[in-house]
Design an enzyme around this catalytic site. Structure first.
Site, PDB file in Angstrom:
ATOM      1  N   GLU A  76       0.879  -1.159   0.000  1.00  0.00           N
ATOM      2  CA  GLU A  76       0.000   0.000   0.000  1.00  0.00           C
ATOM      3  C   GLU A  76       0.913   1.205   0.000  1.00  0.00           C
ATOM      4  OE1 GLU A  76      -3.076   1.217  -0.815  1.00  0.00           O
ATOM      5  OE2 GLU A  76      -3.311  -0.835  -0.091  1.00  0.00           O
ATOM      6  N   CYS A 134      -1.873   8.891   3.103  1.00  0.00           N
ATOM      7  CA  CYS A 134      -1.825   8.470   1.696  1.00  0.00           C
ATOM      8  C   CYS A 134      -3.112   8.861   0.986  1.00  0.00           C
ATOM      9  CB  CYS A 134      -1.543   6.987   1.569  1.00  0.00           C
ATOM     10  SG  CYS A 134      -2.554   5.983   2.614  1.00  0.00           S
TER      11      CYS A 134
END
Ligand code: ADP
Length: 496
Positions: free
Chosen positions: A250, A284
């Site tokens: 990720e 993120c």
């Protein structure tokens, strides 16, 4: 006095084999030394992996509902200690108190959710094409997992990885970010208190190259879950592919918020503000590009600028502060460098936040919210992940153009649209090339019961979080079982 932190291997709290240490400091105040941390190396990794391997068989044979009960107990302890953990998260990572408590709440939610999965972990039974025969799929544990986490969610992301791995019957070696080791240690203590058997969860502190990488390369590690930068993730992906290891990563995002001419403007401004400057832009899923329709551009910009100026900056332990520090000097320099890049590229520095050193902030690494306008979508500040409180505003003249700009990046994690036209939001829902699409909500705020992840360069491998279709699909592998009770040889696909 800073706390002396240890590794946790096979149920014992131990120093690094070589005896070396490093410090964990508060990014809000470098005088605040939180912990003295073992600086481990490959010899510690070897011990931890051996412990995880030895514990695997017995843990994998422990009934999944019992494994779930353990997570339930961990969730109960996490809930009781939420405030204390939130304060620690605030001190060590820097995010302001409300967000630090949210970080811990996400860890609690995930623990409860995965506790319940212990009683599900469903496979399928399907009819066989032959008489006297049945067919089913069951989930089986994978083995030993290396779990490598970043600093920006010091309790939530580790639990996102630990809880599903454990409930699915795997054992773990956990290498937390070197910036937030004390938070990681607290979590492991909680699992110990909840009654996790020795060896099921092992903790090795240290740095990426000297601990993370030997761990990923270790022959006895079967799977790797990584959250962090693209450059490291892509490097680890190659190692895992060569070694046939399960791998999920990720990584980055460059998330757009589209604001259409028919948007509820106040709501859009609030959402953009929260997305861009929440966690000081260090998510993120942060909203780093605001794609705003020409017809409401001036009104949006005026309100957004005004509200940005009102944000209070400082140590998050002070409940009045809304924007905390940048995690490290290295990251601080990188964000400031991006502000220079934006200026050189010809964008207008509309709100010059920049380095912020007022009062006690001089002891930390603070950058005030910064707004660029006249941003061309191809500029580096509109293409690359900055991971700080710097937002680019880009004009658009219609939905088609907005979506083209939104999708015109290497990443595809999160995206958002503000519009009151149901047709426009439906088109955006279909067209936005991202793992997450928010309608009339900002780019941040994913819930743990659904899978999380993105398209393009944002990640690789199955999704994290969620149950079926998410984390369970990574932390188990399928075994397919055919049982023939007809008493004769039956041949599939062969005509009589
Ligand atoms: P960030 O820039 O956000 O710190 P990194 O990708 O450098 O992101 O770090 C995320 C996590 O990956 C941290 O736990 C770090 O120690 C670890 N890490 C960094 N380099 C490596 C590597 N070469 N191998 C394995 N883990 C690494």
């Amino acid at each position: 006095m800073p706390e002396v932190i240890k590794n946790y291997i096979n149920g014992e709290w131990v120093d690094a084999v070589q005896g070396n240490t490093f410090e964990s400091n508060s990014p809000a105040d470098n005088r605040d030394v939180i912990g003295i941390i073992p600086e481990s190396d490959i010899s510690d990794v070897d011990k931890a992996v051996a412990a995880a391997r030895a514990a695997f068989r017995s843990w994998s044979l422990t009934p999944a509902p019992k494994r779930g009960e353990l997570l339930y107990r961990a969730a109960e302890i996490l809930s009781k200690r939420k405030k204390e953990l939130g304060e620690l998260c605030c001190r060590e990572m820097g995010k302001v108190m409300a967000e630090s408590l949210g970080d811990v709440q996400e860890a609690i939610d995930m623990s409860y959710f995965m506790a319940g999965e212990g009683r599900r972990l469903q496979g399928e039974t399907v009819p066989s094409e032959l008489p006297g025969k049945d067919a089913k799929s069951v989930r089986v544990p994978v083995g030993v997992f290396a779990q490598i986490t970043p600093w920006n969610f010091p309790t939530a992301i580790p639990i996102w990885k630990l809880a599903p791995a454990i409930v699915c019957g795997n054992t773990v070696v956990f290498k937390p970010a070197e910036q937030t080791p004390v938070c990681a240690t607290r979590l492991v203590e909680i699992f110990e208190e909840a009654g996790l058997p020795p060896g099921v969860l092992n903790l090795v502190h240290g740095f990426g190259e000297t601990v993370g990488e030997p761990l990923v390369r270790h022959a006895e590690v079967d799977g790797v879950s990584f959250t962090g930068s693209n450059v490291v993730g892509e490097h680890l992906a190659v190692i895992c592919a060569e070694q046939h290891k399960e791998f999920v990563m990720e990584t980055g995002g460059k998330n757009p918020v589209i604001v259409m001419d028919d948007a509820n403007l106040d709501l859009a401004v609030e959402g953009a503000l929260w997305g861009a400057f929440g966690t000081t832009g260090q998510r993120c899923t942060a909203a780093s590009r605001l794609i705003v329709h020409d017809d409401i551009y001036d009104a949006f910009l005026a309100s957004f600028t005004e509200k940005t100026k009102q944000l209070t900056i400082g140590n998050g332990l002070n409940l009045e502060n809304q924007v905390g520090p940048i995690i490290s000097k290295e990251q601080y320099d990188k964000v400031l460098a991006y502000i220079e890049i934006g200026k050189k590229e010809g964008a207008t520095l509309h709100l010059d936040g920049g380095a912020y050193t007022k009062g006690d902030c001089a002891y930390g690494t603070f950058i005030a919210p910064t707004i660029f306008t006249d941003v061309n979508p191809r500029m580096r500040i509109a293409q690359e992940e900055i991971f700080g409180p710097v937002v680019s505003i880009i004009r658009c003249s219609d939905l088609e153009m907005a979506i083209e700009i939104a999708n015109g990046i290497a990443f595809g994690l999160s995206s958002a649209i503000y519009s009151q036209d149901v047709n426009k939001t439906a088109i955006a829902e279909r067209e936005l090339d991202a793992g997450l699409v928010y309608i009339n909500a900002s780019t941040i705020g994913a819930e743990i019961q659904l899978p999380f992840g993105g398209t393009k360069h944002t990640g690789a491998g199955p999704r994290e979080a969620g149950g079926r279709g998410g984390a369970l699909d990574f932390y188990t592998k399928w075994k397919i079982i055919y049982r023939d009770f007809s008493g004769k040889l039956q041949k599939a696909q062969i005509d009589d």
